[in-house]
Design an enzyme around this catalytic site. Structure first.
Site, PDB file in Angstrom:
ATOM      1  N   GLU A  88       7.247   3.742  -3.548  1.00 37.69           N
ATOM      2  CA  GLU A  88       6.796   3.099  -2.156  1.00 37.69           C
ATOM      3  C   GLU A  88       8.047   2.519  -2.272  1.00 37.69           C
ATOM      4  O   GLU A  88       8.083   1.241  -2.782  1.00 37.69           O
ATOM      5  CB  GLU A  88       5.259   2.517  -3.053  1.00 37.69           C
ATOM      6  CG  GLU A  88       4.437   1.911  -1.615  1.00 37.69           C
ATOM      7  CD  GLU A  88       3.564   1.180  -1.955  1.00 37.69           C
ATOM      8  OE1 GLU A  88       2.651   1.555  -3.665  1.00 37.69           O
ATOM      9  OE2 GLU A  88       2.266   0.870  -1.242  1.00 37.69           O
ATOM     10  N   GLY A 112       4.618  -5.554  -9.667  1.00 39.21           N
ATOM     11  CA  GLY A 112       3.750  -5.822 -10.730  1.00 39.21           C
ATOM     12  C   GLY A 112       3.765  -4.123 -11.491  1.00 39.21           C
ATOM     13  O   GLY A 112       4.064  -3.964 -12.647  1.00 39.21           O
ATOM     14  N   MET A 127       3.143   0.365 -10.375  1.00 39.86           N
ATOM     15  CA  MET A 127       2.680   1.188  -9.218  1.00 39.86           C
ATOM     16  C   MET A 127       1.931   2.646  -9.523  1.00 39.86           C
ATOM     17  O   MET A 127       2.145   2.866 -11.050  1.00 39.86           O
ATOM     18  CB  MET A 127       4.498   1.981  -9.154  1.00 39.86           C
ATOM     19  CG  MET A 127       4.526   2.862  -7.611  1.00 39.86           C
ATOM     20  SD  MET A 127       4.034   1.627  -5.874  1.00 39.86           S
ATOM     21  CE  MET A 127       3.186   3.272  -5.445  1.00 39.86           C
ATOM     22  N   ASN A 178       1.569   5.911  -9.258  1.00 34.92           N
ATOM     23  CA  ASN A 178       2.160   6.863  -8.934  1.00 34.92           C
ATOM     24  C   ASN A 178       1.140   8.066  -9.273  1.00 34.92           C
ATOM     25  O   ASN A 178       0.835   8.018 -11.180  1.00 34.92           O
ATOM     26  CB  ASN A 178       3.521   7.724  -9.802  1.00 34.92           C
ATOM     27  CG  ASN A 178       4.332   5.855  -9.189  1.00 34.92           C
ATOM     28  OD1 ASN A 178       4.408   6.107  -8.436  1.00 34.92           O
ATOM     29  ND2 ASN A 178       4.809   5.470 -10.360  1.00 34.92           N
ATOM     30  N   HIS A 238      -5.530  -2.802 -11.585  1.00 37.40           N
ATOM     31  CA  HIS A 238      -5.665  -1.566  -9.646  1.00 37.40           C
ATOM     32  C   HIS A 238      -4.889  -0.759  -9.879  1.00 37.40           C
ATOM     33  O   HIS A 238      -5.522  -0.245  -8.672  1.00 37.40           O
ATOM     34  CB  HIS A 238      -4.786  -3.333  -9.454  1.00 37.40           C
ATOM     35  CG  HIS A 238      -4.127  -3.534  -8.073  1.00 37.40           C
ATOM     36  ND1 HIS A 238      -4.489  -3.407  -7.515  1.00 37.40           N
ATOM     37  CD2 HIS A 238      -3.317  -2.409  -7.815  1.00 37.40           C
ATOM     38  CE1 HIS A 238      -4.507  -3.929  -6.165  1.00 37.40           C
ATOM     39  NE2 HIS A 238      -3.306  -3.110  -6.279  1.00 37.40           N
ATOM     40  N   GLU A 239      -4.549  -0.794 -10.876  1.00 32.81           N
ATOM     41  CA  GLU A 239      -3.261   1.005 -10.583  1.00 32.81           C
ATOM     42  C   GLU A 239      -4.202   1.827 -10.805  1.00 32.81           C
ATOM     43  O   GLU A 239      -4.204   2.726  -9.897  1.00 32.81           O
ATOM     44  CB  GLU A 239      -2.320   0.607 -11.144  1.00 32.81           C
ATOM     45  CG  GLU A 239      -0.931   0.050 -11.103  1.00 32.81           C
ATOM     46  CD  GLU A 239      -0.446  -0.350  -9.219  1.00 32.81           C
ATOM     47  OE1 GLU A 239      -0.846  -0.041  -9.375  1.00 32.81           O
ATOM     48  OE2 GLU A 239      -0.984  -1.704  -9.489  1.00 32.81           O
ATOM     49  N   HIS A 261      -6.589   2.277  -7.662  1.00 28.49           N
ATOM     50  CA  HIS A 261      -5.940   3.385  -6.560  1.00 28.49           C
ATOM     51  C   HIS A 261      -5.591   4.756  -7.274  1.00 28.49           C
ATOM     52  O   HIS A 261      -5.458   5.929  -5.637  1.00 28.49           O
ATOM     53  CB  HIS A 261      -3.987   3.106  -6.816  1.00 28.49           C
ATOM     54  CG  HIS A 261      -4.086   1.271  -6.079  1.00 28.49           C
ATOM     55  ND1 HIS A 261      -4.141   1.557  -4.745  1.00 28.49           N
ATOM     56  CD2 HIS A 261      -2.891   0.799  -6.343  1.00 28.49           C
ATOM     57  CE1 HIS A 261      -3.675   0.280  -3.771  1.00 28.49           C
ATOM     58  NE2 HIS A 261      -3.148   0.084  -5.346  1.00 28.49           N
ATOM     59  N   GLU A 292      -4.930  -1.698  -0.418  1.00 27.34           N
ATOM     60  CA  GLU A 292      -4.333  -2.695  -1.423  1.00 27.34           C
ATOM     61  C   GLU A 292      -5.636  -3.644  -0.900  1.00 27.34           C
ATOM     62  O   GLU A 292      -5.936  -3.964  -1.961  1.00 27.34           O
ATOM     63  CB  GLU A 292      -3.155  -3.772  -0.719  1.00 27.34           C
ATOM     64  CG  GLU A 292      -1.813  -2.369  -1.107  1.00 27.34           C
ATOM     65  CD  GLU A 292      -1.612  -2.000  -2.494  1.00 27.34           C
ATOM     66  OE1 GLU A 292      -2.220  -2.584  -3.167  1.00 27.34           O
ATOM     67  OE2 GLU A 292      -1.013  -0.812  -2.661  1.00 27.34           O
TER      68      GLU A 292
HETATM   69  N1  TRP Z   1       1.463  -0.228  -4.578  1.00 27.08           N
HETATM   70  C1  TRP Z   1       2.138  -1.255  -5.712  1.00 27.08           C
HETATM   71  C2  TRP Z   1       1.277  -2.107  -5.622  1.00 27.08           C
HETATM   72  O1  TRP Z   1      -0.339  -1.987  -6.430  1.00 27.08           O
HETATM   73  C3  TRP Z   1       2.930  -1.594  -5.053  1.00 27.08           C
HETATM   74  C4  TRP Z   1       3.852  -1.803  -5.328  1.00 27.08           C
HETATM   75  C5  TRP Z   1       4.956  -1.257  -6.549  1.00 27.08           C
HETATM   76  C6  TRP Z   1       5.881  -2.130  -4.898  1.00 27.08           C
HETATM   77  N2  TRP Z   1       6.234  -1.320  -6.626  1.00 27.08           N
HETATM   78  C7  TRP Z   1       6.426  -1.400  -5.213  1.00 27.08           C
HETATM   79  C8  TRP Z   1       5.453  -1.994  -2.866  1.00 27.08           C
HETATM   80  C9  TRP Z   1       7.792  -1.517  -4.766  1.00 27.08           C
HETATM   81  C10 TRP Z   1       6.534  -2.281  -2.628  1.00 27.08           C
HETATM   82  C11 TRP Z   1       8.371  -1.853  -2.696  1.00 27.08           C
HETATM   83  O2  TRP Z   1       0.633  -3.068  -6.105  1.00 27.08           O
HETATM   84 ZN    ZN Z   2      -2.725  -1.571  -4.861  1.00 25.94          ZN
END
Ligand code: TRP
Ligand code: ZN
Length: 872
Positions: free
Chosen positions: A126, A265, A267, A269, A301-302, A305, A324
């Protein structure tokens, strides 16, 4: 022809959205991992879904080795390659395309795509990182079923992970491979791969429909015990999402990997979250209470998602707040339900007021759904995330929990498996509730912080009152003359006995005003006694309320409002008024006897919630006060905030000592009462440390530093000493570094506490610390701890000698080449050059101009600099 214009990154516009011309039903990936020569074979089943045209795939920093279409190797004439895309001419309506690329993970310092974090291969896709792995339709509205085979040496890489479920294993003497299949179609930004050696913490969760989910957390060897809190948080998240939102996990396995090198923070995935280790590893010895709270919140949070982001994803990146804003709202509610709701709310409001309002007033102001983007990484902002969450919260306030949840159910039912827009979300909320949110949609479309001016009148004799509310929203770059917003304003009233009482409009209680007009008058009936309105309860809208109330009225709210947010807010308004008076009248800061008496009695009252007491005592910091000015009088702001700290330290010394002595420094337990107590102890010590020559206080500092059971108190003592520039700070800093050298996450606190200290954190000191062994230019956590903290140290960043600007200029220049995403985050606080007094303004402007002229300026920096320097 100027090189600036030919190489200039292009802006993209939300309104230019076009549906994809091709679908990729299946994506089969084979990775042959190698530090510098990783081979990626990407086999895609592609179908034409739009008009007749070439297939255009995007790719960046990848070497193309081979392209095969339906088994035929393509020659140079079959395709055109540019720096950023691969155009394949005259493709059939349905075909299989195999693209082989080679990449260099060990030299990937931007930490996007496939990179090496210490010894671990991992990915970050992302927003637009997948294109650094292979040529692809790297956009969130192209969903595909992924199968991933990872081949790597056995030595050093016993664990090979990707999304979904493992379906095959193979091995020879030196290498092995694992193949993963993810049954859920997903956009490429949710793809993940990890290869490395770990300790694994395992557990299980039984879903409400009786399925067993295997939970695994992968951490660096030796760190198992520090992952337990993350695991507990994960199980709490899964149970909470079932309970409060009715949302159940959908795979048989959920994996979390902690890595040390990560730009953000964590991700989300699919099935394989990758986390910055700072949001996984926590134990009482090395983590503060706030660290534990952050772990729980990011794990939540993750996890959340998985439904709001993964099952229902974004059509395009302009819709980022769809996932978000909603997911931040969900994690805030989770934290509130797990811990202390009012403390959580006040902390969330502080972020909005100190950082989001600042962004909204600067050159990069944007709506929660932006209209124009050059570099998507620049829009992972406090506006998209936190103001986005406030917008969702307003819907929740307007609809109530039941109406909101009905909207959520309709949203998910309608759009599961789709890539949708903010409009689709709001439509679901409307349809489920027969509501009309046409005016509410302005919150998505316009930047800037609305201001609401209040006039209040109450006639005791006739028992009738009125509130006249007037709203305006300032112009922002690109947006002028904004319409009226739909603003929910929660209200309560305090009578002359100091208690909260009801007033009525047409016989129903008035507790929520829906402001929709530019000017609106609300008439109500109340008791036969004077009444004090307390407005914007629970911070029910992300606005600035302009309402002059005198100190007696504010004290009545601070003592008597039923809403803890309003009590806290009243304290902040009193502090703000005395700080501003001292600046405008060029006098010493003063606080009234009445305010000091109120604080004193709150401190002495054992029944008061300790955390709320701590928050009442925390005055606005320099950055927050700076927001009150069009041109920031930096030196005055620093002076008055320092004076108010010293004043409170002097006036409340006995009471502060009294609460400090009540703290149990030997118990590191994590229940709310103990956390609150430690928060108050640290706040108290933060003031007490201003008494530099008091032997008793020196011994208290040492006792808390050397003999407490939790990092919260140890670090609290260090922070108190450093921020008050107490004579002990040298020895405490030295002893802390001796004890924790080699523990990077703990040393980050050591770096941050110095960089944020008003006196201690000078540019010279920070520059010196960039050469310390605890610092490292390749790790974002180190850079954020030292340099991002420094960018929020108002007095030192904007020091008269210009050394703060110099330090940042050289750091940003260096990071432009290695990690532009991180460089861009450091740049943001420098964009407000127009708001500084003349000498600083010139120096800062020159700095920005020099940065703008850098060779190979990254798009991330180009976008912000050109915006701040108002290039056409
Ligand atoms: N989607 C991630 C979150 O929940 C955000 C994120 C993680 C991100 N790594 C990143 C966005 C690198 C841009 C680039 O917060
Ligand atoms: Zn997020």
């Amino acid at each position: 022809m100027s090189d600036v214009s030919t190489n200039a990154p292009q802006a993209k516009y939300r309104n230019d959205y076009q549906a994809p011309l091709f679908a990729i039903s299946e994506t089969d990936l084979v990775f042959e991992l190698d530090d510098h020569q990783t081979m990626v074979t990407n086999t895609m089943k592609i179908q034409r879904v739009g008009e007749d045209s070439d297939l255009v795939l995007v790719g960046e920093n990848v070497s193309l080795l081979k392209v095969t279409l339906d088994g035929r190797i393509l020659g140079e004439s079959d395709y055109t390659q540019t720096e950023k895309d691969l155009r394949i001419h005259q493709v059939p309506d349905a075909f299989v395309l195999e693209v082989m690329t080679q990449i260099d993970p060990a030299n990937n310092s931007a930490l996007e795509g496939l990179y090496k974090s210490a010894g671990t291969f991992c990915t970050q896709c992302e927003a637009e990182g997948f294109r650094r792995i292979s040529y692809y339709l790297d956009r969130p509205d192209v969903l595909s079923v992924f199968t991933t085979k990872i081949v790597a040496p056995k030595q050093g890489f016993p664990y090979l992970l990707a999304n979904g479920n493992p379906i095959a294993h193979a091995a020879n003497d030196t290498h092995h491979s694992v193949t993963w299949h993810d049954p859920h179609p997903k956009p490429a930004y949710l793809f993940a791969l990890v290869a490395g050696d770990f300790d694994v913490l395992e557990d299980h969760f039984e879903t409400q429909d009786g399925r067993d989910v295997l939970l695994q957390i992968f951490v660096d060897k030796g760190n198992l015990s520090r992952a337990q809190y993350a695991m507990d948080s994960l199980k709490r998240s899964m149970a909470w999402d079932e309970e409060r939102f009715g949302l159940v996990y959908d795979l048989d396995i959920y994996m979390i990997v902690a890595v040390d090198f990560f730009n953000m923070g964590a991700m989300e995935n699919k099935g394989l979250n990758i986390f910055n280790s700072k949001y996984v590893l926590a134990d009482a010895k090395t983590a503060t209470d706030q660290d534990f709270i952050n772990v729980e919140s990011v794990i939540g949070h993750e996890y959340f998602h998985n439904w709001t982001g993964n099952r229902v994803t974004c059509r395009d990146w302009f819709q980022l707040s769809l996932k978000e804003g909603l997911t931040v709202f969900r994690d805030q509610e989770f934290s509130a339900d797990m811990g202390m709701r009012s403390v959580q709310r006040i902390q969330d409001v502080r972020i909005i007021r100190s950082h989001q309002f600042e962004e909204d007033a600067g050159p990069m102001a944007h709506p929660i759904r932006p209209d124009r983007v050059m570099e998507m990484n620049n829009f992972y902002t406090v506006t998209v995330y936190n103001k986005g969450a406030e917008v969702i919260r307003m819907l929740h306030t307007l609809l109530g929990e039941n109406g909101f949840q009905a909207g959520m159910r309709l949203y998910i039912d309608r759009h599961d498996g789709q890539a949708v827009t903010c409009e689709d979300f709001i439509k679901a909320m409307e349809d489920a509730n027969s509501a009309d949110f046409s005016q509410f949609r302005h919150w998505y479309a316009y930047a800037g912080t609305p201001q609401v001016q209040v006039h209040y009148d109450y006639d005791v004799e006739r028992q009738e009152g009125s509130l006249v509310l007037t709203q305006t929203t300032p112009d922002t770059p690109d947006q002028k003359d904004k319409p009226a917003f739909h603003i929910p304003i929660q209200v309560e009233f305090i009578d002359d006995q100091g208690v909260s009482v009801e007033v009525h409009v047409n016989d129903s209680p008035l507790d929520l005003i829906e402001l929709t007009e530019r000017e609106q008058c609300i008439r109500f009936k109340g008791p036969k006694a004077p009444l004090i309105p307390a407005l914007l309860g629970n911070f029910s809208a992300p606005i600035k309320l302009i309402f002059e109330q005198n100190e007696d009225e504010l004290l009545a709210i601070m003592r008597g409002a039923s809403d803890p947010f309003l009590r806290w807010d009243a304290s902040q308004r009193i502090y703000r008024n005395s700080l501003l008076t001292a600046i405008h009248e060029d006098t010493d800061v003063g606080l009234s006897e009445a305010m000091l008496d109120t604080l004193s009695s709150v401190l002495k009252d054992a029944k008061q919630d300790a955390a709320l007491t701590a928050l009442l005592l925390q005055i606005p910091n320099e950055e927050t006060l700076a927001q009150e000015f069009d041109i920031i009088p930096v030196a005055d702001v620093v002076r008055v905030v320092g004076e108010l700290r010293a004043l409170l330290a002097l006036a409340l010394k006995d009471e502060l000592m009294f609460v400090w002595e009540r703290t149990d420094i030997a118990n590191a337990g994590l229940d709310s009462a103990l956390i609150s107590q430690r928060m108050l102890a640290n706040t108290a010590l933060g003031y007490l440390a201003f008494h530099h020559d008091d032997a008793q206080i020196s011994s208290v500092l040492k006792q808390q530093f050397y003999h407490s059971a939790s990092m919260t108190l140890t670090f609290g003592a260090l922070a108190a000493a450093v921020h008050a520039d107490h004579p002990l700070c040298h020895s405490l800093l030295d002893d802390f570094a001796k004890k924790w050298q080699g523990h990077a996450l703990v040393m980050d606190k050591w770096l941050a506490v110095q960089a944020s200290a008003p006196d201690w954190g000078s540019a010279e000191r920070i520059d010196y610390l960039t050469h310390h062994s605890a610092f490292n230019w390749t790790n974002p956590n180190r850079i954020y701890a030292l340099l991002a903290s420094f960018t929020h140290n108002l007095g030192q960043l904007h020091a008269q000698d210009g050394l703060g600007y110099q330090l940042l200029e050289s750091a940003i220049t260096r990071l432009n080449a290695s990690n532009p995403q991180v460089a861009s985050r450091l740049l943001s606080p420098l964009l407000k050059w127009k708001r500084l007094p003349e000498a600083l303004q010139t120096a800062l402007h020159d700095t920005l101009v020099r940065l703008r002229k850098l060779n190979n300026l990254a798009p991330d920096l180009h976008e912000k600099l050109s915006q701040a320097l108002e290039e056409k």
